[in-house]
Design an enzyme around this catalytic site. Structure first.
Site, PDB file in Angstrom:
ATOM      1  N   GLU A  58       3.975  -6.012   3.749  1.00 47.06           N
ATOM      2  CA  GLU A  58       3.867  -5.380   5.062  1.00 47.06           C
ATOM      3  C   GLU A  58       5.131  -5.735   5.841  1.00 47.06           C
ATOM      4  O   GLU A  58       5.780  -6.742   5.564  1.00 47.06           O
ATOM      5  CB  GLU A  58       2.640  -5.890   5.823  1.00 47.06           C
ATOM      6  CG  GLU A  58       1.304  -5.436   5.277  1.00 47.06           C
ATOM      7  CD  GLU A  58       0.954  -4.008   5.661  1.00 47.06           C
ATOM      8  OE1 GLU A  58       1.724  -3.385   6.435  1.00 47.06           O
ATOM      9  OE2 GLU A  58      -0.076  -3.508   5.186  1.00 47.06           O
TER      10      GLU A  58
ATOM     11  N   HIS B 256       3.757   3.551  12.421  1.00 45.27           N
ATOM     12  CA  HIS B 256       3.091   4.772  12.883  1.00 45.27           C
ATOM     13  C   HIS B 256       3.899   5.533  13.933  1.00 45.27           C
ATOM     14  O   HIS B 256       3.386   6.490  14.527  1.00 45.27           O
ATOM     15  CB  HIS B 256       1.699   4.484  13.448  1.00 45.27           C
ATOM     16  CG  HIS B 256       0.829   3.681  12.532  1.00 45.27           C
ATOM     17  ND1 HIS B 256      -0.451   3.278  12.882  1.00 45.27           N
ATOM     18  CD2 HIS B 256       1.022   3.205  11.272  1.00 45.27           C
ATOM     19  CE1 HIS B 256      -0.991   2.601  11.889  1.00 45.27           C
ATOM     20  NE2 HIS B 256      -0.108   2.529  10.898  1.00 45.27           N
TER      21      HIS B 256
ATOM     22  N   HIS C  43       0.823  -1.211   0.000  1.00 48.60           N
ATOM     23  CA  HIS C  43       0.000   0.000   0.000  1.00 48.60           C
ATOM     24  C   HIS C  43       0.855   1.257   0.000  1.00 48.60           C
ATOM     25  O   HIS C  43       1.928   1.315   0.586  1.00 48.60           O
ATOM     26  CB  HIS C  43      -1.001   0.003   1.154  1.00 48.60           C
ATOM     27  CG  HIS C  43      -0.436   0.035   2.537  1.00 48.60           C
ATOM     28  ND1 HIS C  43      -0.207   1.191   3.233  1.00 48.60           N
ATOM     29  CD2 HIS C  43      -0.085  -0.969   3.387  1.00 48.60           C
ATOM     30  CE1 HIS C  43       0.253   0.926   4.439  1.00 48.60           C
ATOM     31  NE2 HIS C  43       0.345  -0.393   4.563  1.00 48.60           N
TER      32      HIS C  43
ATOM     33  N   GLU D 187      -5.231   1.661   2.517  1.00 52.47           N
ATOM     34  CA  GLU D 187      -5.134   0.483   3.383  1.00 52.47           C
ATOM     35  C   GLU D 187      -5.265   0.874   4.843  1.00 52.47           C
ATOM     36  O   GLU D 187      -5.753   0.077   5.669  1.00 52.47           O
ATOM     37  CB  GLU D 187      -3.791  -0.229   3.149  1.00 52.47           C
ATOM     38  CG  GLU D 187      -3.669  -1.587   3.841  1.00 52.47           C
ATOM     39  CD  GLU D 187      -3.187  -1.531   5.276  1.00 52.47           C
ATOM     40  OE1 GLU D 187      -3.323  -2.537   5.992  1.00 52.47           O
ATOM     41  OE2 GLU D 187      -2.680  -0.450   5.709  1.00 52.47           O
ATOM     42  N   GLU D 188      -4.847   2.089   5.179  1.00 53.20           N
ATOM     43  CA  GLU D 188      -4.880   2.538   6.565  1.00 53.20           C
ATOM     44  C   GLU D 188      -6.262   3.047   6.978  1.00 53.20           C
ATOM     45  O   GLU D 188      -6.409   3.619   8.051  1.00 53.20           O
ATOM     46  CB  GLU D 188      -3.840   3.650   6.779  1.00 53.20           C
ATOM     47  CG  GLU D 188      -2.397   3.231   6.535  1.00 53.20           C
ATOM     48  CD  GLU D 188      -1.828   2.374   7.647  1.00 53.20           C
ATOM     49  OE1 GLU D 188      -2.563   2.080   8.608  1.00 53.20           O
ATOM     50  OE2 GLU D 188      -0.645   2.004   7.560  1.00 53.20           O
TER      51      GLU D 188
ATOM     52  N   ASP E 246       5.933   1.094   7.247  1.00 61.19           N
ATOM     53  CA  ASP E 246       4.523   0.793   6.975  1.00 61.19           C
ATOM     54  C   ASP E 246       3.943   1.752   5.944  1.00 61.19           C
ATOM     55  O   ASP E 246       3.375   2.777   6.299  1.00 61.19           O
ATOM     56  CB  ASP E 246       3.754   0.881   8.287  1.00 61.19           C
ATOM     57  CG  ASP E 246       2.323   0.425   8.182  1.00 61.19           C
ATOM     58  OD1 ASP E 246       1.981  -0.256   7.203  1.00 61.19           O
ATOM     59  OD2 ASP E 246       1.531   0.765   9.085  1.00 61.19           O
TER      60      ASP E 246
ATOM     61  N   ASP F 167      -0.475   4.367   0.922  1.00 61.56           N
ATOM     62  CA  ASP F 167      -0.878   5.366   1.904  1.00 61.56           C
ATOM     63  C   ASP F 167      -0.196   5.138   3.244  1.00 61.56           C
ATOM     64  O   ASP F 167       0.238   4.030   3.576  1.00 61.56           O
ATOM     65  CB  ASP F 167      -2.398   5.376   2.068  1.00 61.56           C
ATOM     66  CG  ASP F 167      -2.952   4.090   2.644  1.00 61.56           C
ATOM     67  OD1 ASP F 167      -2.482   3.006   2.237  1.00 61.56           O
ATOM     68  OD2 ASP F 167      -3.850   4.153   3.508  1.00 61.56           O
TER      69      ASP F 167
END
Length: 373
Positions: free
Chosen positions: A154, A326, A75, A129-130, A99, A77
């Site tokens: 991932e 994150h 992903h 995805e988030e 991530d 995003d």
């Protein structure tokens, strides 16, 4: 570091530069277009036939024969928040380094370098995805031809392979009450919201935990409340076989007032240790002289979304320490990122022999299984 296979035009310098440019291109959820445009240019230069679909996903295809189709999907995003991009002590810092721009960049480089693969390699960078809806992966599932094997990008750590993820049930509780004095003994909206949370905890039981794969884990994600109105978002990470409908029904029965909505629901997923995609990645890790780890994750990914419809060999893999997801100091060790490209390059070569059933493959005993966040 020596490449185990001919890497074509992808060098270590190029691979590091690609990831850095991706990190320098901000792409929080719903704002991925600038990164998508950059990836179209970069992947086209690497030999992909590349386009952006109608939801914003970047899709790159390399046709190298009439053999199997392998999909590598990550992903674009990220969560919001700025992490200054910088290199320091062999680490590359930036939002998405782990991530999941690092895994996606590794997939792009490995696919471009897998010049001996006899079939079709599809590399996809999905949007959102988030977010609860996972709109990018949902669109791929609905509209894209099912591949013969799938690797989700991932952060697993370069020497680990993810076999499965918990599912997720996202709920929203809202309630309104007439204005009243705080000393009035009637229930207030804020108190009803607290009662909803306590009822959820009671229904899940004392063994509920985010740390255990086979147990549900609740999170109170958002709470806005006063005497007259309350709104609360709840998320439950669910194990395989969990009955979402039963939980929602029983929770609604316990609510004195208000409305409980289901925002999103996705089932847990898990593949076996003999899955061809798992075995291919394990082979890559072992060829780099490391002991592979097989892990289960208590979070959720696009693997859940695709596994609901696609019964094919699949696994999740990517360089990066998932504990930095994150984080304010999110970073990836560049040596691990390059090892991840090597592992993926080997795995792609291993998957050239598809189709094949997991039970038909005989190999060394698999490493032990672990559960991590």
């Amino acid at each position: 570091m020596n490449w185990p296979f001919t890497p074509g035009r992808v060098t270590e310098t190029y691979a590091a530069g690609l990831l850095r440019k991706m990190l320098e291109t901000s792409s929080p959820s719903y704002h991925e277009r600038e990164l998508a445009d950059f990836l179209v240019e970069a992947m086209t230069g690497l030999g992909f036939a590349t386009h952006i679909d109608d939801v914003g996903n970047v899709i790159g295809v390399i046709e190298r024969g009439d053999g199997p189709t392998l999909m590598l999907l990550g992903h674009m995003d990220t969560v919001s928040g700025h992490v200054p991009v910088r290199s320091e002590d062999g680490r590359l810092y930036g939002r998405g380094a782990v991530d999941a721009k690092g895994p996606l960049a590794a997939m792009i480089c490995a696919a471009a370098g897998a010049v001996d693969f006899p079939g079709r390699i599809v590399v996809i960078g999905v949007v959102e995805e988030e977010t609860p809806a996972s709109r990018g992966a949902m669109a791929i599932r609905a509209r894209h031809e099912r591949p013969d094997a799938l690797i989700i990008g991932e952060p697993s750590g370069w020497s680990s392979v993810v076999l499965g993820y918990k599912g997720k049930l996202d709920l929203r509780y809202t309630v309104k009450c007439p204005a009243t004095h705080p000393s009035n003994p009637v229930p207030k909206a804020s108190e009803l919201a607290v009662a909803c949370w306590n009822a959820l905890l009671d229904l899940l039981g004392p063994d509920a935990s985010h740390a255990v794969f086979d147990r549900p884990g609740p999170t109170l994600c958002r709470l806005n409340a006063d005497l007259t109105s309350a709104s609360m978002d709840l998320s439950i990470r669910t194990p395989p076989g969990f009955d979402d409908e039963k939980l929602v029904r029983e929770l609604r029965e316990r609510l004195a007032d208000g409305e409980l909505k289901v925002l999103n629901a996705v089932s847990a997923c898990r593949v076996g240790r003999a899955d061809p995609a798992v075995r291919a990645l394990v082979t890559g890790i072992r060829q780099l002289h490391a002991q592979p780890r097989l892990v289960l994750k208590t979070a959720t990914s696009d693997m859940n979304t695709l596994a609901e419809e696609w019964d094919i060999p699949m696994a999740t893999y990517g360089p990066g320490d998932s504990s930095l997801d994150h984080a304010d100091d999110e970073h990836i060790v560049l040596a691990d990122y390059l090892r991840g490209i090597d592992v993926l390059t080997i795995a792609i070569a291993e998957l050239a022999h598809l189709p094949g059933r997991p039970g038909d493959r005989v190999s060394a005993a698999p490493p032990p299984l672990r559960s991590i966040k």
